[in-house]
Design an enzyme around this catalytic site. Sequence first.
Site, short mmCIF file in Angstrom:
data_model
loop_
_atom_site.label_atom_id
_atom_site.label_comp_id
_atom_site.label_asym_id
_atom_site.label_seq_id
_atom_site.Cartn_x
_atom_site.Cartn_y
_atom_site.Cartn_z
N ASN A 80 80.33 29.64 44.35
CA ASN A 80 79.34 29.45 45.43
C ASN A 80 79.11 30.81 46.09
OD1 ASN A 80 81.05 29.92 47.77
ND2 ASN A 80 82.02 27.95 47.33
N ASN A 92 86.86 16.92 48.14
CA ASN A 92 86.23 16.79 46.82
C ASN A 92 87.07 15.98 45.83
OD1 ASN A 92 85.52 20.11 47.53
ND2 ASN A 92 84.04 18.47 47.71
N HIS A 140 77.29 21.80 49.29
CA HIS A 140 77.77 20.42 49.41
C HIS A 140 77.13 19.81 50.65
CE1 HIS A 140 81.86 20.77 47.06
NE2 HIS A 140 80.94 20.14 46.34
N CYS A 159 86.09 20.19 54.59
CA CYS A 159 86.45 20.39 53.17
C CYS A 159 87.95 20.24 52.94
CB CYS A 159 86.02 21.77 52.70
SG CYS A 159 84.26 21.99 52.59
N ASN A 217 22.62 35.83 42.93
CA ASN A 217 21.38 36.53 43.26
C ASN A 217 21.53 38.04 43.00
OD1 ASN A 217 18.73 36.15 44.63
ND2 ASN A 217 19.60 37.54 46.18
N ASP A 253 38.29 42.70 35.53
CA ASP A 253 38.16 43.02 36.96
C ASP A 253 39.12 44.17 37.25
OD1 ASP A 253 36.96 41.16 39.53
OD2 ASP A 253 38.39 42.76 40.00
N VAL A 260 34.74 47.79 34.93
CA VAL A 260 33.84 47.02 34.07
C VAL A 260 32.86 47.94 33.32
CG1 VAL A 260 32.07 46.49 35.82
CG2 VAL A 260 32.53 44.86 33.98
P1 NAD Z 1 33.03 39.11 44.49
O1 NAD Z 1 33.80 39.70 45.62
O2 NAD Z 1 33.12 37.66 44.24
O3 NAD Z 1 33.44 39.88 43.15
C1 NAD Z 1 33.37 41.26 42.95
C2 NAD Z 1 34.51 41.62 42.01
O4 NAD Z 1 34.26 42.88 41.40
C3 NAD Z 1 35.84 41.76 42.73
O5 NAD Z 1 36.78 40.88 42.14
C4 NAD Z 1 36.23 43.24 42.52
O6 NAD Z 1 37.62 43.41 42.35
C5 NAD Z 1 35.50 43.57 41.26
N1 NAD Z 1 35.21 44.99 41.07
C6 NAD Z 1 34.79 45.89 41.98
N2 NAD Z 1 34.57 47.08 41.37
C7 NAD Z 1 34.86 46.92 40.06
C8 NAD Z 1 34.81 47.78 38.92
N3 NAD Z 1 34.40 49.02 39.02
N4 NAD Z 1 35.18 47.27 37.72
C9 NAD Z 1 35.61 46.01 37.62
N5 NAD Z 1 35.66 45.15 38.65
C10 NAD Z 1 35.27 45.61 39.86
O7 NAD Z 1 31.54 39.60 44.75
P2 NAD Z 1 30.20 39.38 43.94
O8 NAD Z 1 30.36 38.42 42.81
O9 NAD Z 1 29.71 40.72 43.65
O10 NAD Z 1 29.30 38.74 45.06
C11 NAD Z 1 29.59 37.47 45.66
C12 NAD Z 1 28.31 36.73 45.95
O11 NAD Z 1 27.48 37.45 46.87
C13 NAD Z 1 27.46 36.54 44.70
O12 NAD Z 1 26.87 35.27 44.70
C14 NAD Z 1 26.42 37.61 44.83
O13 NAD Z 1 25.24 37.23 44.14
C15 NAD Z 1 26.21 37.65 46.34
N6 NAD Z 1 25.69 38.95 46.76
C16 NAD Z 1 24.37 39.02 47.07
C17 NAD Z 1 23.80 40.22 47.38
C18 NAD Z 1 22.35 40.29 47.66
O14 NAD Z 1 21.70 39.29 47.55
N7 NAD Z 1 21.84 41.45 48.01
C19 NAD Z 1 24.60 41.38 47.38
C20 NAD Z 1 25.96 41.29 47.06
C21 NAD Z 1 26.48 40.05 46.74
#
Ligand code: NAD
Length: 718
Positions: free
Chosen positions: A25, A74, A171, A267, A546, A678, A702
């Site tokens: 223990n 025990n 215990h 105990c 968007n 990401d 990305v």
């Molecule tokens: P989110 O935060 O959901 O995701 C962004 C992701 O990108 C994060 O997980 C981050 O870690 C990752 N990331 C950042 N830089 C990176 C890189 N260089 N390489 C790899 N990964 C990287 O944000 P989102 O999906 O961008 O936006 C969320 C919502 O907001 C969406 O619906 C989007 O359409 C909306 N939005 C709208 C506008 C607009 O209308 N002007 C602008 C921005 C976001």
Amino acid sequence: MSNSAEKSRLLVCPPDFFGIEYVINPWMEGNVHRASHELAIQQWRGFAAALEKNAELEIIAPQRALPDMVFTANAGLVLGSDVVLSRFFHGERRGEEQHFQKWFAAHGFNVHELPRDIPFEGAGDALWDHARSILWAAYGMRTELEAHPHLAQMLGAEVVSLRLIDPRFYHLDTCFCPLESGHIIYFPAAFDAHSNRVIEQRVPPELRIAASEDDAENFVCNAVNIDREIFLNRASDELKERLRAAGFRVIEMPLDEFLKAGGATKCLTLRLDEPPLRLPVKPDGERLRGKSSVEHRVLEIEGHLLDSGLLERALELSVNEGGSFRVLSFELGKERQSKSRAVIRIAAPAREILEKITAQLIDLGAVLPREEIADAELQSVTQAGVAPDDFYVTTIYPTEVRANGKWLRMENQRMDGVVVVDAEIGVDPARARCVLIRDLQIAEKIVVGTRGIRTVRDAEAREIRGRRSDGAAAGADEFTFMGAGVSSERRVELVVDQIAWELRRIRERGGKVVVVPGPVVIHTGAGEHLARLIRGGFVQALLGGNAIAVHDIEQALLGTSLGVDLQRGSPVRGGHQHHLRAINLIRRCGSIAAAVEQGILTRGVFYELVKNHILFALAGSIRDDGPLPDTQMDLLKSQAEYARLLKGAEMILMLSTMLHSIGVGNMTPAGVKLVCVDINPAVVTKLADRGSLESTGVVTDVGLFLSLLVQRLCPQPS
Ligand code: NAD
């Protein structure tokens, strides 16, 4: 045994051979050979002398090489003239059993023994509460839950099961002490939430004396209560005052040398004159006897139990949820491809805990034994969009439901749904389908509980992975080389090679790849790479918000993304308005497709989608500017549109959007390959860690990822 004495009778064992010889223990850790023999003898004698004023001490002869025999609590559990012998959990103490057995037999007790393989540590883990006529019994550390129904039956008592969760309080008598007045002293943090609820239901607040952590560590709960006296190691003034107010006299007996081994006053003693219980009488005059709330269920689990870690997960979750298990049989598949089969018996301290564990094991692929299989229990929906209580919640794994004696494969598999069975009793063919709560219609029959449900895991999931989107088998050439999980160290090039290989094969067989990109794809300058993948025929649908469209179109029309010139990497004067100008332009055209037809939008990701007749869905969010006419601001409609486009997908590339990736992940059944890219490991882990073999996480930029992918797939501009 004599029953003449008015004084209490306690069994004790002098500490002639006491010492800390091993570690079983946390108190013993670091204390091996560190207890002073002289001091231990002195402390024990002082304690025994104090006890003798109130109790008659019966001595059992100490034995060489059994240093813990001093802890006579025990030895076993006594009630009247019956004793249930201990079966020690640790081999180090098993040698004590025969000595205690002989002593009890020689002193006139009826000695009961538990089945050989059920550990039970006597009055260390089972405490009589004469004020309530119950036995409090612990499990989780030393004593096995399975022992509790045996105790109930052997001693004709009601046993209340409590789970210990803190190894320091290994215990029950180290953290719980029922007093003769009906009070209890206890340390709530030593028990799980369910056990605390059980204690609170049984003992009213004014009788519950919760010890502080300091007091608990000084073993105040390891107390001996004889009439109005409480013998304990050491207690705070506050606790002593509380006990005084409850009518007790506290006698402190410093026992530090024994504390080093994890024991104190309680105990070191075993009460031998536990009076028979005052059992409640039922209306028909019969006494209520032998009651335990412990329930059992046998389940079978089959598959690659060891190499996939499935068995380990199943057993671990049973324990973590407050149950315990016993593997009744295990057939090991000898070859790599052959399956193993285990039959396990789960015990839980209450029906609801057993149901919870069963539900999770069924999600892991466990099934009830053949003879117990029954149709799923169905209940009708009485309010549209509301499920009856206790509805079964679906997972990402292929699920089968039993109705009219047949197993039906559920349609539209996804997680967080309910199962609707379209079956008239006794009428075939029946259908089972996964439906969201909000879509439930009055009179639909849905599955409640876990009966008649089985989840298809493991081998079959591998087979599904190799299937084409039209359902035809793709042959034996399933891919398994892209290991599940997340690795930031893993060379991105290697993962990209594997993804490229798979994308090429999906394209060749006419399969379906869905891309879920966030606006970061455009900001990093990777829009052109994604456009090339679309043009190259590697993308069959796109889901986004968007922003991905706005920024792609801003980039195509004005050469900036959020006002930044991506060629030069610097902000453009007045550029912050660019995305609004882009939105306005598309709104004037009526849609993105109309802007392409009118020759206004001539390049970029969305231009390629329109030109190549690739379907896309844009889901709105509260952050959106505009929005674009194509962005669906009705959330339920956009979820439905996403689900429609995800149908038949074999691979989903989630590219730097947490919001849309998680949304898509929740809609996707097992068997679909998910690749999540990401820069933030937490996002990747969340998505890749669905407990499924098919998720790969890539922690990287990305832009870099897409540029490498395009180099592999479209070396020449196509
Ligand atoms: P989110 O935060 O959901 O995701 C962004 C992701 O990108 C994060 O997980 C981050 O870690 C990752 N990331 C950042 N830089 C990176 C890189 N260089 N390489 C790899 N990964 C990287 O944000 P989102 O999906 O961008 O936006 C969320 C919502 O907001 C969406 O619906 C989007 O359409 C909306 N939005 C709208 C506008 C607009 O209308 N002007 C602008 C921005 C976001």
